[in-house]
Design a protein around this motif. Structure first.
Motif, PDB file in Angstrom:
ATOM      1  N   ASN A 167      -1.177   9.527   6.503  1.00 38.25           N
ATOM      2  CA  ASN A 167      -0.987   9.132   5.110  1.00 38.25           C
ATOM      3  C   ASN A 167       0.368   8.441   4.979  1.00 38.25           C
ATOM      4  OD1 ASN A 167       1.113  11.071   4.617  1.00 38.25           O
ATOM      5  ND2 ASN A 167      -0.448  12.661   4.383  1.00 38.25           N
TER       6      ASN A 167
ATOM      7  N   SER B 195       2.540   1.767  -3.324  1.00 41.50           N
ATOM      8  CA  SER B 195       1.574   2.074  -4.387  1.00 41.50           C
ATOM      9  C   SER B 195       1.113   3.524  -4.329  1.00 41.50           C
ATOM     10  CB  SER B 195       0.366   1.145  -4.281  1.00 41.50           C
ATOM     11  OG  SER B 195      -0.453   1.493  -3.160  1.00 41.50           O
ATOM     12  N   GLN B 196       1.141   4.128  -3.147  1.00 40.73           N
ATOM     13  CA  GLN B 196       0.710   5.509  -2.979  1.00 40.73           C
ATOM     14  C   GLN B 196       1.860   6.502  -3.118  1.00 40.73           C
ATOM     15  OE1 GLN B 196      -2.755   6.179  -2.502  1.00 40.73           O
ATOM     16  NE2 GLN B 196      -2.625   4.031  -3.132  1.00 40.73           N
ATOM     17  N   THR B 197       3.030   5.987  -3.461  1.00 40.69           N
ATOM     18  CA  THR B 197       4.205   6.839  -3.656  1.00 40.69           C
ATOM     19  C   THR B 197       4.395   7.111  -5.143  1.00 40.69           C
ATOM     20  OG1 THR B 197       5.272   5.864  -1.707  1.00 40.69           O
ATOM     21  CG2 THR B 197       6.692   7.042  -3.254  1.00 40.69           C
TER      22      THR B 197
ATOM     23  N   TYR C 179       0.822  -1.209   0.000  1.00 42.55           N
ATOM     24  CA  TYR C 179       0.000   0.000   0.000  1.00 42.55           C
ATOM     25  C   TYR C 179       0.859   1.263   0.000  1.00 42.55           C
ATOM     26  CZ  TYR C 179      -3.116   3.683   1.520  1.00 42.55           C
ATOM     27  OH  TYR C 179      -3.795   4.871   1.609  1.00 42.55           O
TER      28      TYR C 179
END
Length: 538
Positions: free
Chosen positions: A294, A228-230, A225
């Motif tokens: 986050n 993937s959000q980077t 996760y």
């Protein structure tokens, strides 16, 4: 309209010869050990005479001219290791054309503009990729490559296992068997290949696909996760950060790393159940009034608290805590208490942190003695208390917030005197009395004066032994690891064990006791409990 997945069947030779494959950072590392590699070898060798052999599903995405392996990396890497073993055996036995075919299809691609060769399969971790590429270049690697349990070590062991098995298989007819293996891998081993059209959602495919087979750990899901959000330009640096942090917990297992993540998040967000951690951080499980950090904030948290948390796990390690704080950590470890670590992290950033840590230690010991520390409700209270300390920036809020968990001195003394405890708790309480401190060193060995298994002890019935056997009054701390054979009764104890008492043990008090019976245990327990009360309720 574009379909979510485009499917095709492909031979292993056609698949690997058609591209360069990269394992993305969100993937779990190569994890196969000998059992899985042996099963892989057995399946292939048993299928060698089949018209076709299905090696399973591979899910790929395409980014910057490379195929990214969303699912199937364990099989692709292990297949590459086997192909490499075949290549070096063929080369050593003079089958040059066959060796070149294996190398071109499975191991190296050619840049037609520069005539340079590039590996067909690339791992995301630089250190592990160096080991992998070294195997492909040299055909040799030590089983001792890398640290114990590391990916590099597993790659080396897998390759050597496959090389050994192949050499055994070639014994009867090396020339013919090499050709048979090459033809089989190139033309008769098949994959079902799915090309996912959207690289940005590949991590979600990975998560769904891996609900089968070897289940993803929470650590795998969280890494998946976060990466993937980077944004792609920062992904390699973020991957290195994540690996540096998680690598500190290799000796303790991934569950300790996940525990650290949960405790770090708890400081600012309050108590999160272990089963909800991933859902909370990925915004899939809502907790009223709680906002998850986050991915950027999460990594900053993990970097911030790491040095101190590692000292909580191992007080001998270097870090920011002073000697007195390390003694508190050692005391909590002796009692196997982990639930208060979020409070300790929060307290460390307040005024007079040692005073706050010692307050927590006193509360924990009092609670162990009088009540039950291990309930879910108590852990929840501790988690919420950590958040309150963080928000108030003072540990003193704990005094009122956890007031109902704090028993009176009278309750504490009464329970120390008569209650049975396990050896870890008894040893800690006994040492705290002998050293007159709440943070005693772990000196000596705790023994029961009347062994609980000795039903023949003169002067104490089996019923009295069952009641008093695991109470503090029946304990003794000596420098002996094992009980001497002659110490099976009170006289034998005084003769063979009492001389080995640690320096602060109540030796003279014990010498004056004529018979070790229930009354003697109760009397000594009363004195020890009173002394403990003075230490734990100053």
């Amino acid at each position: 309209m574009q379909t979510p997945l485009n499917a095709s069947a492909s031979t292993a030779g056609a698949l690997l010869s058609g591209s360069i494959f990269e394992v993305p950072q969100f993937q779990r590392e190569y994890s196969w050990e000998e059992d899985e590699v042996e099963e892989f070898w057995n399946d292939l060798s048993n299928g060698l005479d089949s018209d076709s052999y299905f090696l399973g599903l591979v899910i790929l995405t395409e980014e910057v001219g490379r195929k990214h392996v969303v699912d199937g990396q364990q099989r692709l890497i292990t297949l590459s290791l086997l192909a490499n073993a075949i290549y070096f055996e063929a080369h050593a036995r003079g089958r040059t054309a066959l060796a070149d075919r294996i190398r071109a299809d499975f191991l190296k691609s050619i840049d037609y503009d520069s005539d340079e060769t590039n590996p067909r399969v690339v791992l995301s971790d630089e250190s592990d990729n160096r080991t992998f590429q070294a195997i492909l270049e040299t055909g040799e690697v030590s089983d001792e490559e890398g640290d114990e349990g590391s990916v590099s070590r597993r790659l080396a062991q897998s390759y050597n296992f496959l090389k050994t098995k192949l050499q055994e298989d070639l014994t009867s007819d090396p020339f013919r068997r090499l050709g048979k293996w090459t033809e089989f891998l190139t033309h008769r081993v098949y994959f079902a290949v799915f090309i996912h059209p959207d690289p940005s959602s590949a991590y979600q495919v990975y998560e769904v696909i891996n609900t089968r087979g070897k289940e993803l750990t929470t650590a795998d899901l969280l890494k998946n996760y976060v990466l993937s959000q980077t944004p792609p330009p920062q992904r390699k640096a973020r991957y290195r950060e994540w690996q540096r942090i998680s690598g500190q917990f290799l000796q303790d297992s991934s569950s300790t790393f996940v525990q650290y993540i949960r405790h770090s998040v708890t400081v600012q967000s309050g108590h999160i159940l272990p089963k909800d951690l991933f859902g909370f951080l990925a915004n899939r499980v809502k907790h009223q009034g709680k906002k998850p950090p986050n991915p950027d904030e999460l990594v900053r948290l993990l970097k911030r608290y790491l040095p101190l948390y590692l000292q909580m796990i191992d007080p001998t390690s270097a870090g920011p805590a002073d000697l007195e704080a390390l003694k508190v950590f050692s005391a909590l470890n002796a009692l196997s208490v982990i639930a208060v670590r979020p409070i300790l992290l929060a307290v460390a950033n307040t005024k007079d942190p040692l005073e706050g840590m010692e307050y927590i230690l006193r509360l924990v010991v009092r609670r162990i003695v009088v009540g039950n520390l291990g309930t879910g409700n108590v852990e929840r209270r501790f988690g919420e208390a950590a958040r309150k300390v963080y928000e108030a920036k003072t540990w003193t809020v704990l005094v009122d917030d956890l007031k109902d968990l704090n028993p009176s001195k009278e309750e504490f003394v009464n329970q120390v005197e008569r209650r049975s405890f396990n050896k870890a708790v008894l040893g800690f309480l006994r040492r705290s009395v002998l050293a007159a401190t709440i943070t005693p060193d772990n000196f000596g060995v705790l023994h029961f004066v009347r062994p609980r298994s000795n039903a023949e002890w003169e002067g104490m019935s089996e019923e009295d032994g069952a009641f008093w056997g695991a109470t503090i009054g029946n304990t003794f701390v000596a420098d002996l690891e094992r009980r001497p054979k002659g110490a099976a009764d009170w006289e034998g104890f005084k003769q063979h064990m009492l001389p080995h008492a640690v320096p602060t043990e109540w030796r003279s008090r014990l010498k004056r006791i004529q018979d070790w019976d229930a009354a003697a245990v109760e009397a000594l327990g009363k004195e020890l409990a009173k002394a403990a009360g003075k230490i734990w309720y100053p």
